[in-house]
Enzyme design. Structure first.
Site, PDB file in Angstrom:
ATOM      1  N   THR A 162       0.831  -1.210   0.000  1.00 44.17           N
ATOM      2  CA  THR A 162       0.000   0.000   0.000  1.00 44.17           C
ATOM      3  C   THR A 162       0.863   1.256   0.000  1.00 44.17           C
ATOM      4  O   THR A 162       1.974   1.270   0.559  1.00 44.17           O
ATOM      5  CB  THR A 162      -0.925   0.016   1.237  1.00 44.17           C
ATOM      6  OG1 THR A 162      -1.426   1.340   1.422  1.00 44.17           O
ATOM      7  CG2 THR A 162      -0.206  -0.371   2.507  1.00 44.17           C
ATOM      8  N   SER A 206      -2.061   2.713  10.741  1.00 42.62           N
ATOM      9  CA  SER A 206      -3.025   1.795  11.355  1.00 42.62           C
ATOM     10  C   SER A 206      -2.324   0.448  11.501  1.00 42.62           C
ATOM     11  O   SER A 206      -1.239   0.235  10.921  1.00 42.62           O
ATOM     12  CB  SER A 206      -4.260   1.616  10.459  1.00 42.62           C
ATOM     13  OG  SER A 206      -3.911   0.852   9.315  1.00 42.62           O
ATOM     14  N   TYR A 264      -3.291  -2.297  10.194  1.00 43.59           N
ATOM     15  CA  TYR A 264      -3.234  -2.857   8.828  1.00 43.59           C
ATOM     16  C   TYR A 264      -2.000  -2.340   8.083  1.00 43.59           C
ATOM     17  O   TYR A 264      -1.226  -3.118   7.516  1.00 43.59           O
ATOM     18  CB  TYR A 264      -4.513  -2.490   8.052  1.00 43.59           C
ATOM     19  CG  TYR A 264      -4.306  -2.492   6.557  1.00 43.59           C
ATOM     20  CD1 TYR A 264      -4.123  -3.683   5.860  1.00 43.59           C
ATOM     21  CD2 TYR A 264      -4.259  -1.286   5.837  1.00 43.59           C
ATOM     22  CE1 TYR A 264      -3.894  -3.680   4.491  1.00 43.59           C
ATOM     23  CE2 TYR A 264      -4.038  -1.277   4.472  1.00 43.59           C
ATOM     24  CZ  TYR A 264      -3.853  -2.473   3.802  1.00 43.59           C
ATOM     25  OH  TYR A 264      -3.627  -2.465   2.457  1.00 43.59           O
ATOM     26  N   HIS A 265      -1.809  -1.016   8.086  1.00 38.07           N
ATOM     27  CA  HIS A 265      -0.662  -0.455   7.369  1.00 38.07           C
ATOM     28  C   HIS A 265       0.657  -0.951   7.979  1.00 38.07           C
ATOM     29  O   HIS A 265       1.631  -1.169   7.273  1.00 38.07           O
ATOM     30  CB  HIS A 265      -0.708   1.081   7.389  1.00 38.07           C
ATOM     31  CG  HIS A 265      -1.817   1.647   6.549  1.00 38.07           C
ATOM     32  ND1 HIS A 265      -2.982   2.131   7.092  1.00 38.07           N
ATOM     33  CD2 HIS A 265      -1.946   1.773   5.210  1.00 38.07           C
ATOM     34  CE1 HIS A 265      -3.772   2.555   6.108  1.00 38.07           C
ATOM     35  NE2 HIS A 265      -3.180   2.335   4.967  1.00 38.07           N
ATOM     36  N   LYS A 297       1.812  -4.112   6.500  1.00 42.57           N
ATOM     37  CA  LYS A 297       2.412  -3.960   5.169  1.00 42.57           C
ATOM     38  C   LYS A 297       3.861  -3.492   5.281  1.00 42.57           C
ATOM     39  O   LYS A 297       4.692  -3.814   4.428  1.00 42.57           O
ATOM     40  CB  LYS A 297       1.600  -2.971   4.332  1.00 42.57           C
ATOM     41  CG  LYS A 297       0.194  -3.447   4.037  1.00 42.57           C
ATOM     42  CD  LYS A 297       0.191  -4.589   3.042  1.00 42.57           C
ATOM     43  CE  LYS A 297      -1.205  -4.966   2.633  1.00 42.57           C
ATOM     44  NZ  LYS A 297      -1.255  -5.981   1.584  1.00 42.57           N
TER      45      LYS A 297
HETATM   46  N1  LIG Z   1      -8.735  -2.365  -2.208  1.00 37.96           N
HETATM   47  C1  LIG Z   1      -7.855  -1.376  -2.149  1.00 37.96           C
HETATM   48  O1  LIG Z   1      -8.207  -0.205  -2.298  1.00 37.96           O
HETATM   49  C2  LIG Z   1      -6.400  -1.690  -1.917  1.00 37.96           C
HETATM   50  C3  LIG Z   1      -5.499  -0.610  -1.894  1.00 37.96           C
HETATM   51  C4  LIG Z   1      -4.141  -0.858  -1.668  1.00 37.96           C
HETATM   52  C5  LIG Z   1      -3.708  -2.152  -1.474  1.00 37.96           C
HETATM   53  N2  LIG Z   1      -4.605  -3.184  -1.492  1.00 37.96           N
HETATM   54  C6  LIG Z   1      -4.087  -4.542  -1.228  1.00 37.96           C
HETATM   55  O2  LIG Z   1      -4.511  -5.430  -2.235  1.00 37.96           O
HETATM   56  C7  LIG Z   1      -4.770  -6.714  -1.644  1.00 37.96           C
HETATM   57  C8  LIG Z   1      -6.179  -7.145  -2.035  1.00 37.96           C
HETATM   58  O3  LIG Z   1      -7.116  -6.181  -1.576  1.00 37.96           O
HETATM   59  P1  LIG Z   1      -8.665  -6.370  -1.837  1.00 37.96           P
HETATM   60  O4  LIG Z   1      -9.276  -5.045  -1.799  1.00 37.96           O
HETATM   61  O5  LIG Z   1      -8.848  -7.254  -3.002  1.00 37.96           O
HETATM   62  O6  LIG Z   1      -9.068  -7.151  -0.508  1.00 37.96           O
HETATM   63  P2  LIG Z   1     -10.177  -8.283  -0.307  1.00 37.96           P
HETATM   64  O7  LIG Z   1     -10.383  -8.408   1.160  1.00 37.96           O
HETATM   65  O8  LIG Z   1     -11.344  -8.052  -1.180  1.00 37.96           O
HETATM   66  O9  LIG Z   1      -9.426  -9.591  -0.850  1.00 37.96           O
HETATM   67  C9  LIG Z   1      -8.459 -10.295  -0.114  1.00 37.96           C
HETATM   68  C10 LIG Z   1      -8.672 -11.770  -0.416  1.00 37.96           C
HETATM   69  O10 LIG Z   1      -7.682 -12.527   0.289  1.00 37.96           O
HETATM   70  C11 LIG Z   1      -8.300 -13.621   0.945  1.00 37.96           C
HETATM   71  N3  LIG Z   1      -7.477 -13.936   2.120  1.00 37.96           N
HETATM   72  C12 LIG Z   1      -7.226 -13.134   3.194  1.00 37.96           C
HETATM   73  N4  LIG Z   1      -6.431 -13.788   4.060  1.00 37.96           N
HETATM   74  C13 LIG Z   1      -6.164 -15.010   3.527  1.00 37.96           C
HETATM   75  C14 LIG Z   1      -5.408 -16.142   3.967  1.00 37.96           C
HETATM   76  N5  LIG Z   1      -4.778 -16.152   5.143  1.00 37.96           N
HETATM   77  N6  LIG Z   1      -5.340 -17.237   3.147  1.00 37.96           N
HETATM   78  C15 LIG Z   1      -5.994 -17.248   1.946  1.00 37.96           C
HETATM   79  N7  LIG Z   1      -6.746 -16.228   1.495  1.00 37.96           N
HETATM   80  C16 LIG Z   1      -6.819 -15.106   2.283  1.00 37.96           C
HETATM   81  C17 LIG Z   1      -9.715 -13.124   1.287  1.00 37.96           C
HETATM   82  O11 LIG Z   1     -10.643 -14.164   1.464  1.00 37.96           O
HETATM   83  C18 LIG Z   1     -10.039 -12.256   0.070  1.00 37.96           C
HETATM   84  O12 LIG Z   1     -10.693 -12.979  -0.947  1.00 37.96           O
HETATM   85  C19 LIG Z   1      -4.604  -6.570  -0.145  1.00 37.96           C
HETATM   86  O13 LIG Z   1      -3.374  -7.107   0.260  1.00 37.96           O
HETATM   87  C20 LIG Z   1      -4.646  -5.079   0.071  1.00 37.96           C
HETATM   88  O14 LIG Z   1      -3.874  -4.700   1.172  1.00 37.96           O
HETATM   89  C21 LIG Z   1      -5.937  -2.983  -1.707  1.00 37.96           C
END
Ligand SMILES: NC(=O)c1ccc[n+]([C@@H]2O[C@H](COP(=O)([O-])OP(=O)(O)OC[C@H]3O[C@@H](n4cnc5c(N)ncnc54)[C@H](O)[C@@H]3O)[C@@H](O)[C@H]2O)c1
Length: 405
Positions: free
Chosen positions: A153, A196, A198-199, A202
């Site tokens: 992130t 946070s 969460y951050h 990362k």
């Molecule tokens: N959505 C955003 O705006 C955004 C922005 C910056 C970074 N990201 C990063 O991108 C990635 C995906 O984000 P997203 O929005 O698709 O999130 P999301 O929660 O929709 O998807 C994450 C997926 O990972 C799976 N998951 C989580 N822990 C797991 C584990 N231990 N084993 C197997 N599967 C697992 C969940 O079931 C889910 O399907 C994340 O790492 C997030 O930090 C997202």
């Protein structure tokens, strides 16, 4: 489709049932890659625990995959395992499948959810840090040469003042004074400043990558992604059963998609704090494209961790709300901030790596804002207004402020 057979890779998409992972998985399959989704479906379970649902109706992973092949997509396989807990299963999957690359989305990704309680803080750390570490340890134990593309992130750099400096792609060049008065220059990981739990996970991921790259030569690309907006890509729009999720609740809804949904249902746009907070954004279509570019341009075995800033534009949250209000006639509501964060910040970001690889950014001004409002309008009757407010507070001080009458 890929023109050259030899550029096809076998790729695991960890977290491929999620918001960013699902459109990425179908895009990689469409590009000719051999895709296996690994996901423990924890995101769907968290929805059930919180009593919320995606604004768009999403089908089960099995139905998604069936619909994908029925509509002409190249087969995508699925394995339901927890990368943070099922180490032995992960290792045996690596050994049996021998992937060339792994895209790692599988983390708990909501800052407000991570700050809800000590239980969600601990879950976020256990899940994210163990998951990433299990993946790295399993790759080393397997002896395979796998390229990891990880979704990090922009928040690792922090949202304090950068005093007008441009945020580089991962590494900062510093001058270190020596006792004899001379100086040497070095490239170091940009200091992290998580806002946070969460951050923070990362930023811990970054150190894990640094170590395993240095010690074991694991090839890694870490994508510091901005806030993703939009819902569908061309491929997930192909059939209603392929529709992507759209989170709007106070924990998982991201700022711009929340504004668009609020505008669509006639709910005042909720700006927390002054609105002076600046954040980086990227459309889901560009996010998907960036992951493909990163996958198809891997580092060599001697390269240090490649870090890209995966964002296309930065905006102040208040100005963004005003933009959506101007477009839709919505009103803007300024509310106390549940987050402990700078009242305002600057965010000037270098994103040359993706531009040089050919990314043509989709901007907010491309008319897509209205397209997303249309998605939100279409499903407005599925919205539970009681789940819109952000109630996860960073500390007791913020909790008292948001509860004050
Ligand atoms: N959505 C955003 O705006 C955004 C922005 C910056 C970074 N990201 C990063 O991108 C990635 C995906 O984000 P997203 O929005 O698709 O999130 P999301 O929660 O929709 O998807 C994450 C997926 O990972 C799976 N998951 C989580 N822990 C797991 C584990 N231990 N084993 C197997 N599967 C697992 C969940 O079931 C889910 O399907 C994340 O790492 C997030 O930090 C997202």
């Amino acid at each position: 489709m890929l023109e050259q057979q030899e550029s096809r890779v076998k790729v695991f998409v960890l977290g491929g049932d999620g918001f960013c992972g699902w459109p990425c998985a179908v895009n990689l399959a469409e590009a000719g890659h051999d895709v296996l989704i690994v996901d423990n479906l924890s995101r769907r379970k968290i929805d059930i625990d919180l009593g919320v649902e995606s604004l768009t109706p999403i089908t089960t992973i099995q139905e998604r995959l069936r619909a994908w092949t029925e509509t002409g997509g190249r087969e995508i396989r699925f394995s339901g395992l927890d990368i943070a807990r099922d180490y032995d299963l992960l290792l045996s999957l690596l050994n049996s499948e021998r992937p060339d690359a792994i895209v790692h989305f599988a983390e708990q990704r909501a800052a407000p959810y991570s700050m809800k309680s000590s239980a969600t803080k601990r879950y976020t750390v256990d899940n994210n840090v163990n998951g990433t570490h299990n993946l790295l340890a399993a790759i080393v134990e397997s002896g395979l040469d796998v390229h990891i593309v990880h979704l990090g992130t922009m928040g690792v750099y922090g949202y304090g003042s950068h005093r007008g400096a441009t945020i580089p792609e991962g590494y900062l060049t510093v001058e270190v004074p020596q006792p004899d008065g001379t100086r040497f220059t070095e490239k170091i990981l940009h200091p992290s400043d998580p806002g946070s739990v969460y951050h923070m996970t990362k930023t811990l991921d970054q150190l894990l990558f640094h170590y395993y790259n240095k010690n074991d030569g694991v090839r890694i690309t870490d994508l510091h992604q901005g806030i993703v907006w939009g819902t569908n890509t061309e491929l997930t729009s192909r059939d209603p059963r392929l529709t992507n999720r759209f989170d709007y609740d106070g924990d998982y809804g991201t700022v711009l998609n929340r504004f668009l949904m609020q505008a669509a249902i006639g709910y005042p746009l909720s700006v927390h704090g002054t609105g002076g907070q600046t954040r980086a954004f990227i459309h889901i279509r560009d996010s998907v494209r960036c992951v493909q570019l990163a996958l198809e341009n891997p580092p060599t075995s001697t390269d240090k961790v490649k870090i890209f800033n995966q964002m296309t534009e930065s905006h102040q949250v208040g100005a963004l709300a005003q933009k959506v209000a101007d477009l839709t006639g919505a009103t803007v509501n300024y509310l106390p901030n549940p987050r402990k964060e700078a009242v305002e910040n600057d965010l000037i970001v270098d994103n040359r790596c993706f531009i040089e690889l050919g990314l043509k950014p989709t901007t907010l001004d491309d008319g897509l804002l209205s397209e997303v409002v249309d998605v939100a309008r279409r499903w407005a009757d599925r919205c539970d207004r009681s789940r819109i407010p952000c109630i996860s507070a960073w500390t007791k001080t913020q909790a008292a402020a948001i509860q004050a009458p």
